[in-house]
Design a protein around this motif. Structure first.
Motif, mmCIF file in Angstrom:
data_model
loop_
_atom_site.group_PDB
_atom_site.id
_atom_site.type_symbol
_atom_site.label_atom_id
_atom_site.label_comp_id
_atom_site.label_asym_id
_atom_site.label_seq_id
_atom_site.Cartn_x
_atom_site.Cartn_y
_atom_site.Cartn_z
ATOM 1 N N GLY A 204 -3.856 15.263 33.985
ATOM 2 C CA GLY A 204 -4.034 16.386 34.382
ATOM 3 C C GLY A 204 -5.379 16.744 34.101
ATOM 4 O O GLY A 204 -5.910 17.571 34.740
ATOM 5 N N GLN B 35 -6.408 23.168 36.016
ATOM 6 C CA GLN B 35 -5.665 21.941 35.307
ATOM 7 C C GLN B 35 -6.447 20.717 34.527
ATOM 8 O O GLN B 35 -5.676 20.480 34.056
ATOM 9 C CB GLN B 35 -5.796 20.297 36.606
ATOM 10 C CG GLN B 35 -5.646 19.855 36.691
ATOM 11 C CD GLN B 35 -5.609 18.943 38.542
ATOM 12 O OE1 GLN B 35 -5.621 19.483 39.205
ATOM 13 N NE2 GLN B 35 -5.377 17.757 38.376
ATOM 14 N N VAL C 48 -2.370 22.513 32.017
ATOM 15 C CA VAL C 48 -1.574 22.002 32.952
ATOM 16 C C VAL C 48 -0.874 21.210 31.638
ATOM 17 O O VAL C 48 0.025 20.343 31.438
ATOM 18 C CB VAL C 48 -1.670 21.926 33.725
ATOM 19 C CG1 VAL C 48 -0.901 19.749 34.226
ATOM 20 C CG2 VAL C 48 -1.675 22.206 34.891
ATOM 21 N N THR D 56 2.691 20.599 29.440
ATOM 22 C CA THR D 56 3.294 19.263 29.625
ATOM 23 C C THR D 56 3.674 18.908 28.107
ATOM 24 O O THR D 56 4.598 17.832 28.114
ATOM 25 C CB THR D 56 2.330 18.154 29.944
ATOM 26 O OG1 THR D 56 1.353 18.009 29.494
ATOM 27 C CG2 THR D 56 2.262 17.956 31.684
ATOM 28 N N GLU E 81 9.105 17.779 32.242
ATOM 29 C CA GLU E 81 8.744 17.306 33.817
ATOM 30 C C GLU E 81 9.517 17.400 35.017
ATOM 31 O O GLU E 81 9.586 18.191 36.036
ATOM 32 C CB GLU E 81 8.153 15.940 34.179
ATOM 33 C CG GLU E 81 7.307 15.325 33.456
ATOM 34 C CD GLU E 81 6.612 13.860 32.939
ATOM 35 O OE1 GLU E 81 7.981 13.287 33.820
ATOM 36 O OE2 GLU E 81 5.365 13.320 33.551
ATOM 37 N N LEU F 42 8.830 21.328 35.099
ATOM 38 C CA LEU F 42 7.536 21.779 35.469
ATOM 39 C C LEU F 42 7.540 21.708 37.101
ATOM 40 O O LEU F 42 6.905 22.410 37.526
ATOM 41 C CB LEU F 42 6.642 20.942 34.845
ATOM 42 C CG LEU F 42 5.848 21.549 33.385
ATOM 43 C CD1 LEU F 42 4.861 20.288 32.815
ATOM 44 C CD2 LEU F 42 5.629 23.010 33.204
ATOM 45 N N SER G 279 6.856 24.733 39.685
ATOM 46 C CA SER G 279 5.505 24.288 40.545
ATOM 47 C C SER G 279 6.198 24.947 41.627
ATOM 48 O O SER G 279 5.530 25.153 42.759
ATOM 49 C CB SER G 279 5.152 23.109 40.823
ATOM 50 O OG SER G 279 6.201 21.969 40.751
ATOM 51 N N PHE H 211 -2.642 26.997 40.292
ATOM 52 C CA PHE H 211 -1.799 26.513 38.934
ATOM 53 C C PHE H 211 -0.412 25.096 40.188
ATOM 54 O O PHE H 211 -0.582 24.899 38.852
ATOM 55 C CB PHE H 211 -1.214 27.589 38.165
ATOM 56 C CG PHE H 211 0.161 27.167 37.710
ATOM 57 C CD1 PHE H 211 -0.426 27.103 36.409
ATOM 58 C CD2 PHE H 211 1.200 27.185 38.171
ATOM 59 C CE1 PHE H 211 0.750 26.698 35.649
ATOM 60 C CE2 PHE H 211 2.366 27.717 37.430
ATOM 61 C CZ PHE H 211 2.395 26.723 35.618
ATOM 62 N N SER I 116 -1.727 22.481 41.532
ATOM 63 C CA SER I 116 -2.642 21.361 40.420
ATOM 64 C C SER I 116 -0.758 20.877 39.360
ATOM 65 O O SER I 116 -1.089 19.469 39.222
ATOM 66 C CB SER I 116 -3.305 22.040 39.306
ATOM 67 O OG SER I 116 -4.161 22.513 39.461
ATOM 68 N N THR I 117 -0.139 21.705 39.307
ATOM 69 C CA THR I 117 1.144 20.903 38.567
ATOM 70 C C THR I 117 1.662 20.394 39.199
ATOM 71 O O THR I 117 2.097 19.530 38.153
ATOM 72 C CB THR I 117 2.288 22.211 37.896
ATOM 73 O OG1 THR I 117 0.977 23.358 37.601
ATOM 74 C CG2 THR I 117 3.170 21.735 36.592
ATOM 75 N N THR J 70 -0.062 17.011 39.890
ATOM 76 C CA THR J 70 -0.135 16.037 38.331
ATOM 77 C C THR J 70 0.988 15.824 37.957
ATOM 78 O O THR J 70 1.599 14.134 36.816
ATOM 79 C CB THR J 70 -0.289 17.185 36.910
ATOM 80 O OG1 THR J 70 -1.987 17.163 37.202
ATOM 81 C CG2 THR J 70 -0.707 16.554 35.876
ATOM 82 N N ILE J 71 2.303 16.296 37.649
ATOM 83 C CA ILE J 71 3.612 16.095 37.545
ATOM 84 C C ILE J 71 4.287 15.279 38.443
ATOM 85 O O ILE J 71 4.703 14.544 38.042
ATOM 86 C CB ILE J 71 4.478 17.390 37.563
ATOM 87 C CG1 ILE J 71 4.009 18.783 36.207
ATOM 88 C CG2 ILE J 71 5.885 17.169 36.916
ATOM 89 C CD1 ILE J 71 3.854 17.467 35.293
#
Length: 431
Positions: free
Chosen positions: A162, A299, A303, A307, A312, A315, A319, A348, A351-352, A355-356
């Protein structure tokens, strides 16, 4: 006498044990410090490469126009870049798995140098198209992700990945501004010279500071399903093999479709900002800087915190749900100020999700295949840039800006219901 010898022996064993414990502690501390330094260097390389990438993004339209390339031709130029990145992502990942992260980062930075060298001598349209060719191996961000994946435990991976959002935000803000200033004061070719020198420096940084094998030996796991070390780097069969692991195909499809409608909107944003929002070039630049700041804050900071407190799976669902709300907001927006408000949950969710899903997918495959998996993930955005101008143009021309929002809302409601009902296997690990 024997008692004294026993005491001496016991004392010696205690001292030796203490020395072993101290040495082990120092070794562990040294290892943690070295890992932290290597990860920091990976962040630095990604930041520099993204900065120079945004330098050329802002300057290329003016260079193309000066060479006599019209808007249709410029679209072909952008599509060429997207196709090369799309094809090169998985190949770059395979290269990283087979030859190591340092070799992959050196390849990426050296390709960037070749890219800017060709752009700096692009005095004709054919040369300008030829300059796109090195883009097939320009994947500094997936290279940095590979370093982070190799050097972090699964429970810390999402947080560390992130923080690459900070690199992206800095690159977007600094690169866009630097390209504009240099081209305005010294001409369109000077930013290319800066990008060339910068990528050569980046290559040297990767050669000196990234270890030959970033992944610690104890972290290597060879499984019966892992064959990344066999076969050609260009083997499509080996790349597609990863999609057969439990949960990989489902998560990858969520990654692709959840952000596709908004991706189409962003591809068309340069036209929408002029026609729909009525923005001038300077105002569009300010809007890009605003996005960069949001990217850095959300991010890089938000984020990572989430975490540490949420699973995960939670999230991922969050998202997709927020993406659905973003779609509704986009369908109803009428001014650029509305868009600035919608941009907060948009960044948001983007980015989430990114990353996830990257974190989940790298955990779902053997550690020797993480580079290839990250390369596949890196192909999602080039795929959008490739099909975006055609599909996005049709949507905008026939149905208007609101069509992107309604498509985003519909797709993500369907995905959210799917994620609630499905039992996709996720490896929720603890450190």
């Amino acid at each position: 006498m024997s008692a004294m010898n026993a005491k001496a022996s016991s004392r010696g064993e205690e001292e030796a044990s203490g020395m072993r414990t101290e040495t082990l502690g120092e070794s562990r501390y040294s290892g943690e410090v070295k890992r932290g330094q290597v990860i920091f260097i990976a962040y630095l390389i990604a930041t520099l490469e993204l900065t120079f990438l945004f330098v050329q993004i802002g300057v290329t339209p003016y260079l193309a126009k000066s060479l006599g390339l019209d808007s249709v031709g410029f679209g072909y130029l952008q599509t060429t870049f997207g196709v090369l990145q799309l094809v090169g992502g998985p190949i770059f990942g395979r290269f990283a798995d087979q030859f190591g992260t340092r070799a992959a980062l050196i390849l990426s930075c050296a390709s960037g140098s070749a890219f800017f060298l060709l752009m700096s001598i692009s005095t004709s349209i054919p040369l300008l198209f030829l300059s796109r060719l090195p883009a097939v191996f320009m994947h500094g961000l997936p290279g940095a992700q590979k370093v982070i994946t190799d050097l972090t435990v699964p429970s810390q991976r999402a947080d560390a990945l992130g923080k690459l959002g900070l690199c992206f935000g800095i690159g977007m803000i600094v690169g866009s501004a630097l390209g504009g200033v240099l081209s305005a004061k010294f001409g369109v070719f000077v930013p290319m010279y800066v990008g060339l020198v910068g990528n050569l420096i980046n290559t040297m940084i990767a050669m000196i500071w990234i270890p030959l094998q970033a992944k610690p030996k104890s972290d290597h796991h060879v499984t019966e399903n892992s064959t990344s070390q066999s076969g050609s780097v260009f083997s499509v069969r080996e790349i597609l093999r990863l999609m057969k692991f439990p949960g990989v195909m489902e998560i990858f499809m969520v990654k692709v479709f959840a952000g596709l409608p908004i991706g189409l909107f962003l591809v068309m944003f340069s036209i929408i900002s002029m026609d729909f929002f009525g923005l001038e070039a300077v105002e569009s630049g300010y809007l890009m800087s605003y996005f960069g700041v949001l990217q850095m804050v959300i991010q890089g900071l938000v984020v990572g915190k989430l975490t540490n407190h949420c699973t995960e799976r939670t999230l991922l669902r969050l998202s997709v749900f927020v993406f659905a709300g973003v779609g509704l907001g986009m369908a109803l927006m009428r001014t650029v100020w509305h868009y600035c408000i919608v941009a907060v949950p948009l960044v948001f969710a983007f980015s989430t999700l990114g990353t996830i899903t990257d974190s989940i997918l790298t955990k779902a495959v053997p550690s020797s295949d993480t580079g290839t998996m990250l390369g596949i993930c890196a192909s999602v955005q080039p795929l959008t840039r490739t099909v975006g101008p055609t599909i996005g143009g049709v949507l905008y021309r026939h149905f208007g800006v609101s069509s992107f929002g309604y498509l985003q809302l519909t797709v993500n409601i369907g995905l959210f219901v799917y994620l609630l009902k499905s039992k996709i296997p996720l490896r929720e690990m603890k450190s």
